[in-house]
Every structure is written in structure tokens, then in C-alpha cells.
Design an enzyme around this catalytic site. Structure first.
Site, PDB file in Angstrom:
ATOM      1  N   ASP A 211     104.978 103.341 -15.193  1.00 37.41           N
ATOM      2  CA  ASP A 211     104.386 103.160 -16.514  1.00 37.41           C
ATOM      3  C   ASP A 211     102.979 102.600 -16.355  1.00 37.41           C
ATOM      4  OD1 ASP A 211     104.444 103.387 -19.243  1.00 37.41           O
ATOM      5  OD2 ASP A 211     105.376 101.447 -19.581  1.00 37.41           O
TER       6      ASP A 211
ATOM      7  N   HIS B 293      94.879  99.004 -26.442  1.00 35.95           N
ATOM      8  CA  HIS B 293      96.141  98.287 -26.268  1.00 35.95           C
ATOM      9  C   HIS B 293      95.960  97.116 -25.298  1.00 35.95           C
ATOM     10  CE1 HIS B 293     100.390  97.464 -25.595  1.00 35.95           C
ATOM     11  NE2 HIS B 293     100.245  97.705 -24.307  1.00 35.95           N
TER      12      HIS B 293
ATOM     13  N   ARG C  86      95.899  85.948 -23.619  1.00 34.23           N
ATOM     14  CA  ARG C  86      94.767  85.259 -22.964  1.00 34.23           C
ATOM     15  C   ARG C  86      93.541  85.372 -23.860  1.00 34.23           C
ATOM     16  NH1 ARG C  86      96.935  88.780 -19.442  1.00 34.23           N
ATOM     17  NH2 ARG C  86      95.342  90.244 -20.129  1.00 34.23           N
TER      18      ARG C  86
ATOM     19  N   GLU D 148     107.157 100.966 -27.911  1.00 35.33           N
ATOM     20  CA  GLU D 148     105.807 101.289 -27.435  1.00 35.33           C
ATOM     21  C   GLU D 148     105.667 102.802 -27.434  1.00 35.33           C
ATOM     22  OE1 GLU D 148     104.155  97.656 -24.793  1.00 35.33           O
ATOM     23  OE2 GLU D 148     105.076  99.242 -23.616  1.00 35.33           O
TER      24      GLU D 148
ATOM     25  N   GLU E  88     104.203 106.164 -26.339  1.00 30.22           N
ATOM     26  CA  GLU E  88     103.517 106.667 -25.155  1.00 30.22           C
ATOM     27  C   GLU E  88     103.749 108.169 -25.013  1.00 30.22           C
ATOM     28  OE1 GLU E  88     104.220 104.520 -21.545  1.00 30.22           O
ATOM     29  OE2 GLU E  88     104.627 102.624 -22.576  1.00 30.22           O
TER      30      GLU E  88
ATOM     31  N   ASP F  22     108.809 103.160 -24.813  1.00 24.43           N
ATOM     32  CA  ASP F  22     109.099 102.119 -23.822  1.00 24.43           C
ATOM     33  C   ASP F  22     109.527 100.850 -24.580  1.00 24.43           C
ATOM     34  OD1 ASP F  22     109.061 100.575 -21.475  1.00 24.43           O
ATOM     35  OD2 ASP F  22     106.937 100.111 -21.705  1.00 24.43           O
TER      36      ASP F  22
ATOM     37  N   ARG G 108     109.764  91.296 -26.392  1.00 28.60           N
ATOM     38  CA  ARG G 108     108.534  90.540 -26.136  1.00 28.60           C
ATOM     39  C   ARG G 108     108.784  89.096 -25.753  1.00 28.60           C
ATOM     40  NH1 ARG G 108     105.265  94.680 -25.126  1.00 28.60           N
ATOM     41  NH2 ARG G 108     105.008  96.065 -26.922  1.00 28.60           N
TER      42      ARG G 108
ATOM     43  N   GLN H 236     109.828  89.159 -22.224  1.00 25.11           N
ATOM     44  CA  GLN H 236     108.662  89.534 -21.426  1.00 25.11           C
ATOM     45  C   GLN H 236     107.717  88.359 -21.187  1.00 25.11           C
ATOM     46  OE1 GLN H 236     106.551  92.870 -23.105  1.00 25.11           O
ATOM     47  NE2 GLN H 236     104.968  92.879 -21.530  1.00 25.11           N
TER      48      GLN H 236
ATOM     49  N   TYR I  66     107.298  87.450 -17.095  1.00 23.60           N
ATOM     50  CA  TYR I  66     106.403  88.430 -16.469  1.00 23.60           C
ATOM     51  C   TYR I  66     105.457  87.857 -15.422  1.00 23.60           C
ATOM     52  CZ  TYR I  66     101.832  87.602 -18.669  1.00 23.60           C
ATOM     53  OH  TYR I  66     100.626  87.090 -19.027  1.00 23.60           O
TER      54      TYR I  66
ATOM     55  N   LYS J  43     111.945  95.281 -20.170  1.00 25.02           N
ATOM     56  CA  LYS J  43     111.688  96.718 -20.338  1.00 25.02           C
ATOM     57  C   LYS J  43     112.842  97.566 -19.814  1.00 25.02           C
ATOM     58  CE  LYS J  43     107.044  96.405 -21.102  1.00 25.02           C
ATOM     59  NZ  LYS J  43     106.273  97.138 -22.110  1.00 25.02           N
TER      60      LYS J  43
ATOM     61  N   THR K  92     114.570 103.236 -21.974  1.00 24.28           N
ATOM     62  CA  THR K  92     113.359 104.008 -22.243  1.00 24.28           C
ATOM     63  C   THR K  92     113.818 105.328 -22.845  1.00 24.28           C
ATOM     64  OG1 THR K  92     112.228 103.015 -20.351  1.00 24.28           O
ATOM     65  CG2 THR K  92     111.299 105.066 -21.218  1.00 24.28           C
TER      66      THR K  92
ATOM     67  N   THR L  91     101.153 102.232 -23.665  1.00 25.81           N
ATOM     68  CA  THR L  91     101.109 102.268 -25.128  1.00 25.81           C
ATOM     69  C   THR L  91      99.784 102.846 -25.612  1.00 25.81           C
ATOM     70  OG1 THR L  91     102.448 100.294 -25.113  1.00 25.81           O
ATOM     71  CG2 THR L  91     101.382 100.847 -27.187  1.00 25.81           C
TER      72      THR L  91
ATOM     73  N   GLU M  43     101.167  94.304 -31.303  1.00 29.22           N
ATOM     74  CA  GLU M  43      99.756  94.360 -31.699  1.00 29.22           C
ATOM     75  C   GLU M  43      99.593  94.369 -33.209  1.00 29.22           C
ATOM     76  OE1 GLU M  43      97.323  97.514 -29.681  1.00 29.22           O
ATOM     77  OE2 GLU M  43      99.226  97.838 -28.651  1.00 29.22           O
TER      78      GLU M  43
END
Lengths: 421, 421
Positions: free
Chosen positions: B123, B130, B139, B195, B197, B229, B233, B236, B240, B249, B253, B354, B368
Site C-alpha cells: 500500500d 492526503h 504532526r 480509505e 484507493e 483500505d 484510527r 493506528q 504505528y 489495517k 481490505t 488514499t 481527514e
């Protein structure tokens, strides 16, 4: 069979499985017995195993070990007992002899396959010493991230590039940001490394249904291989944020050709180390009753072309015992992996992550041992290594010793480095 | 066949491939033609395709599309032409009729398989909008990391949990650190997301040998599917670091059942957007002559059980065109993946990451669009969603329109959420 007595790796207490391609035949399941590989297809044809179920015998005729691993742990044990019984009976020696192939002194001339078809390969990060050492190099202010003592950290690896011992590892190219540079370049890696790991091979198709609870996770492990997760550290440091390692790992993973079974490892089960005072207890779903690990001694050896020219023997650069190094047990890795409902398949491979102890001579990779290449190790003959150079051979050895048990070993897991310009 | 004219997704200019299980038969390759699925096995038995090579015809009899994808692009085109010729010839209509199955109005009652066996699933993260939006949430001081404009960031996904449209997605459980908590808990996710894709399906076994250069990468793509996907969250964000997303994840899928081929997408090829002034040019090995992307319009729709009770239609929550959203082209993703020598296999699946545009109504996931759930979207009937709730259906639609070309579509890619307590 007498010659299996005293064999350092393959006494009759071990009976590891491999898959070998003999000339133009279909790949066959073999069992290592001392210096011999017993072809199970030939053994069945010679009348061995008649008390085993038809399902088991069919699984032993397959060209990989997935079918056997898909059966229940009691079936795995039944095969082991049928082998032990025959090997203890002199009358069987002559009958099995035609199915015994001498493993060549140069084992690399034996045409081993990866012994299982691996659908998905996951790599964990379960040695707290490794995580701390590597973390200190990348994040001096916070070597161990806050999730480490709660989550068995892992990531998906690449299944297509898993290969069996004795193969050549082509030095990878990739994007590298050289020190002081303002733009990356596409270069051959200058920081090729190995990572010493164990690989857990999952079995028991019935047991792999969700949820695999902590109580049953241990029975999902069919056996164990040695694993070298080759890594390109300069590619890794540039690419890994924010989604983790990718091309720095995906070029090659080497596994040893023999699967040492959970049954064979039973005499070497030991309790997991106690967590240090102040560390959190695992969450309930990761709490495994009577949890255990295995006492598996690992040695990493390096041989350079310079050493070969001087007739110097391969050199051991580190030693570590798996039982002392890990924060998360084998059963906890399996349990965590299934805790979100993820479908596991027979033959899935779970790497433990680099196995490092607390001291420099117990580190499972050069990144740690040489502090990112800044403190090279010195080899016999005077060469030094920060990272691997062309024609270097890296060999991982693994064996188990315990009071009142016969020593067993994994055979070797080796690879040599080339640059394919 | 006349009924294919004007079909919004499957006119005879499309001819996408699927694999369907009919009752107790082995899965069969089918081609969507208007409201019908043509069973290729039946078509071959009726005499169609006699000018195709034996190798091609054998590939069309397989229970998945890997064998066809393994052939060369010229072979793919030959099958397409043989289908087009027959469908343009009224004499063939009667002969093929027995092999035509009406696709049921409720397409979920058609027993689709994932159309290829996926060995490895990767992926990517190729939409700069995105990456910037998600980065800003995690961040705020540095939304886009320094490597983003140099490296097509990607990671390995889980192949075992790829499933085809119309399936139920079990809400996963996992370790979650709740706001203000000092220890994580094992909980059902409270931040289930989708997500949007595209999935590139690789083919051409001869072409997948290293190195796949930028010049040839485009020919490695057999076709394209829609891909969701699914992501948790809260799991995650806790798991992560430092090795990337894993259990957040790996639970599921979803791909659409029809592979739209590269041949069918040719009228919708458009140049990649120019990089903004000041951005670096791709390194030479990632520089693709005459590089292109596809103009594929994507729509994401949500339907809740409350909407169903009120007879409200499924609601489109975002729209985006793939051609406008990506920083890295399809050919660049393939080239990057092979640039370290990684072995690619036929049937490998490459998610684009995404697909989000610059505006909130073009975002490809709820994370988002709702700013991590803090700004919920409002649905018809008055319900709001920060993340997905049980019994929600998420459906992705994809289609291509261009002057002088007949519109083609992907069919739908949908899943509904349940909690299996």
C-alpha cells in the site's frame, strides 16, 4: 541410524522437517536424522507409517509442509512417534535405508526449498534490548517509545523474497541521503546488515480461527526456523518515516532449511523472564497462563574473502540466548496478531525481530554492535567491518542444550553478499 | 449485446474481468458486458476464441486471472480484440447467449471471488493532499516529512484479509489509548474509517524481472480495481511508531470484483500534474518518459440504517479525480518497488494510498474529512458521523469520462460494518 547418536544438530530427538528437490522429481518432505535426510515418500512406500491416518500420510506426500502443519498438534506428534519407533527398531533400518540420502558435506549442494509456502510474513520487534539499542541510535532522547511495553510491535514483511539458506544476497540499491547532502541519490547500499531472528511457522488450520486466545496460541506454532532479515540501514533511515521499513528489507529474507518442531523444542521450554519492577503487566488478552519461551542459543558468524584466502576459520561475532532477550513470548506474538480478527493461514511466518542481549557481544545485528558503523568490529586477520562487504558470508547457528536432554540444533542459515553490477 | 450500449459501467468498450463461483462449479473467469457476465469457459466451448493461442485459451480456463495476467500485454490485447469482434458480430450473439448470465440487480448475490490470487499486497501513500492532511493531524509542525517528495512512500499490507466487495467488515478490537488515559485498553475501535484507493494488479511474468525500468513499468500493469483500505484510527495512532501501521489495517481490505484493464483505460490516460515550482525533480530512475495517470472519477457514498429506515438514498460524501490527486504516477510506484531488486509476482496488488484532493469534499477518508472525528459530517436525515457506526454501508464508485470516448465504470466496491460481540 546409529550414526545419529551424538550428531550435534540432528539426533533422533530432533527430527526436523525440510523439503528437498531431488533431480527432476517433485519436491519431497525429508526428515534430518544425523547425517541423513530420510525421504518420507520413500519411507511410506517402504511400508513405514501404516498406522497413521490416510489424511496424515497424504500430507507427508505433499511438496511442502503446509498440509502437515494444517493438521492438529496431536497429528504432528503421531508422525514424530511413528518416526521414533521405527528408528529405535533395528528391523526398520534396512527397510528405510533406500530412502536415506546422505546430506552432502557441502550442504549448499542439497537443493532445499523454503519448507512451507508462506502466504504472509510478519516481522516483530520483540527484543527489548534491540529496540532500546536501535532507538538510542535514532532517538537518543527517547530510545524506547511509550507503546513498547504494551504492544508487541510488528509490521508486515515481503513474502516473495523469502529464500532458503545458502543463497546469494544481491546488494540492493536504493535512495540514500548521504551525510551532509541536500538531496538523496540512487546508490548501492553502503550499510548492508543482517538481523538474527527466529521464525515461527503457524499451523493447525482449525485453531487459526479467531480468536486465538492466549491459552491456545502456543499450540498454533508448528515449528521454528532460523531467520536472517537482511537490512540496508541507509535506505531504511531515509524511507521509514512515517509508514515503516519497506525497500530496506524487502530485497531478501533468508530462512534455515529445517523446521525444528514445537514437539522437539519441548525439553527446552523455559519460563519467560520476569518483567522488571515498575513495568506494566500485559493486558488481559495478552496474558498467557504458564507462558514460556525456548532456550535457544544463537551464534552469528562472519567469514570474509580475506579470511578464506588466509585459511582462517569462520568467526563468531556474537552469542545470545533467545530466552534471555525477549520482552514478548511466542504465544503473545500469535495472540496479538489475531487480536483484531486478522485471518491467519497455515504456513504464515512470524519473525521474532532481531534477537539481542544486553551486551555488545550479544547483539543480533551490526547496526547495534558497531553503533551504526562508527565502531567497527575487528575480524581475525585484521579486517574490520562496520557493515557487510561483498563476498562476506553471514551464518547463523542455533542449538538447544538443557540438563537431562539431548542437544538438538537447527542446521545453518547462511548467505553471501554480492554486488550484481 | 445491444443492451450493453449505454450501460454506465460496462459498455463493450470496457470488458472488465471478474471471477465468479457458479453453484458447485470451479470458479470461472467472466467478462462484464452490459447487464451480463459472459462465462469465458462457456464462450470457448461455444467456439469463440479459436484464433487465440492455446496458451491464452488455457489461461482463460483458470479459476483466477493470474494465468492471463502472466502473459504479455500483446496477449491481453488479443483477448480483448477477440471479444470485441465477436460482440460486434450479430451471428455470435446467439452462440454466446448460453454463456451469458444476467448479473442480478442485487449484485451481492453474485458469488464473486477476489479476481486474482494476491501473493503480496503493498500500500502506497501517493496523494500529497492526503499525506499533508493526515500529517497535519499527527504532526502539526511538520505535516509533510522531508522524504515525501523524493520517495514514493509505501508499506507492506496483509494479503490474507483481502476480500471482494459486498462483504461484512467486522469491527476490529485492539489496543487503544483513550484521551487522558495512562494505560491502553483492549476495546472495539471507536474510530473505524475507510480509505478510497485504486489497486494496481501486476502482470507480465517476463516483464517483472529486475530491473523494471521506468520505460517499461507501465506495461507491467494488467489492470485496476477499486480498493477500500479499512482502518481503525485509534488502534493506528497507538501502534504505528516506529514500524508503521499493522493491526489497524490488517483486519480487512476490500477490492471491487471487476478488473478494468489497462487497455480499457487507455482513452483516459492523461499527463501527470506538473510538480509545483520549487519541488525537486524525481531522481533519474524514477523519471518516466511520457508519464501518465488515469482520469478516474471516484465517489464515496455512505448509507446508514437510519437512512434505510427513512427510505433515503445512499449519500455521496466526497468526489475526487485520481488524476488530480497524486504526486507519484502508477509507473513510478512500480519502478520504485522494484528498484531494490525486490521480486514482484503476477497478481501482486499495489494500492495507491488514499486518494484525496485539496478540498474537504474531495477527501478519501473520514479522518481527514472530519478532522479526526472532531467535525462530523451531516448525513441526509440528520445523522452525523465522525467515524463509521454499525450497519453503515460504504460504497466507492469509479468511472471514466473523456471527450470522444464512451464512459466506462468499475462497478461498486462496498462493505457494511458489524460488531460481532
Amino acid at each position: 541410524v546409529v550414526s545419529a547418536n551424538g550428531h550435534p544438530d540432528f539426533p533422533i530427538q530432533n527430527l526436523p522437517y525440510g523439503v528437498v528437490q531431488f533431480e527432476l522429481f517433485q519436491p519431497e518432505i525429508v526428515v534430518a536424522i544425523g547425517p541423513f535426510a530420510l525421504r518420507l515418500r520413500g519411507a511410506l512406500e517402504a511400508g513405514w507409517g501404516e498406522d497413521l491416518s490416510l489424511e496424515i500420510r497424504a500430507a507427508l506426500m505433499a511438496p511442502w509442509l503446509n498440509e502437515l502443519a494444517a493438521l492438529r498438534p496431536a497429528d504432528w506428534t503421531a508422525v514424530r512417534l511413528a518416526l521414533s519407533d521405527a528408528l529405535a527398531d533395528p528391523a526398520w533400518e534396512d527397510r528405510l535405508r533406500p530412502a536415506m540420502e546422505l546430506i552432502p558435506d557441502d550442504a549448499s549442494s542439497f537443493d532445499h526449498n523454503v519448507p512451507v509456502h508462506v502466504g504472509d510474513y510478519t516481522d516483530f520487534y520483540a527484543s527489548i534490548y534491540h529496540a532500546t539499542n536501535v532507538g538510542a541510535l535514532f532517538r537518543p532522547d527517547q530510545p524506547l517509545l511509550p507503546n513498547y511495553k504494551w504492544v508487541p510491535i510488528g509490521y508486515h514483511g515481503r513474502a516473495s523474497t523469502i529464500d532458503v539458506s545458502f543463497t546469494v544476497v544481491d546488494r540492493p540499491r536504493g535512495q540514500i541521503m548521504l551525510p551532509g547532502a541536500t538531496a538523496p541519490e540512487y546508490l548501492w547500499t553502503r550499510a548492508l546488515d543482517y538481523e538474527v531472528e527466529l521464525g515461527l511457522i503457524l499451523g493447525d488450520a482449525a485453531g487459526l480461527r479467531w480468536p486465538t486466545t492466549a491459552e491456545t496460541a502456543r499450540d498454533r506454532i508448528f515449528g521454528v526456523v532460523l531467520l536472517n532479515d537482511w537490512s540496508a540501514r541507509d535506505i531504511q533511515s531515509w524511507e521509514y518515516q512515517p509508514l515503516g521499513p519497506f525497500l530496506s528489507k524487502s530485497f531478501r529474507t533468508t530462512v534455515s532449511p529445517w523446521i525444528v518442531t514445537s514437539d522437539a523444542l519441548r525439553p527446552f521450554e523455559v519460563p519467560m523472564p520476569r518483567r522488571p519492577a515498575g513495568d506494566p503487566a500485559p493486558l488481559e488478552h495478552l496474558t498467557v497462563p504458564d507462558d514460556f519461551t525456548w532456550s535457544i542459543q544463537l551464534e552469528t558468524q562472519i567469514e570474509t574473502s580475506g579470511m578464506r584466502e588466509q585459511d582462517l576459520p569462520i568467526h563468531t561475532v556474537s552469542r545470545v540466548n533467545y530466552a534471555d532477550a525477549m520482552y514478548w513470548s511466542p504465544a503473545q506474538l500469535v495472540t496479538h496478531h489475531t487480536s483484531n480478527g486478522c485471518i491467519m493461514n497455515v504456513g504464515d511466518l512470524l519473525g521474532t525481530g532481531t534477537i539481542s542481549g544486553p551486551t555488545p557481544d550479544s547483539c543480533g545485528c551490526l547496526l547495534e554492535m558497531t553503533k551504526r558503523g562508527t565502531q567497527p568490529i575487528i575480524l581475525p586477520g585484521g579486517e574490520s567491518r562496520g557493515f557487510l562487504e561483498d563476498n562476506d558470508v553471514v551464518q547463523i547457528l542455533g542449538y538447544c542444550e538443557a540438563p537431562h536432554a539431548v542437544r538438538i540444533g537447527f542446521g545453518d542459515c547462511s548467505g553471501s553478499v554480492e554486488t550484481d553490477e
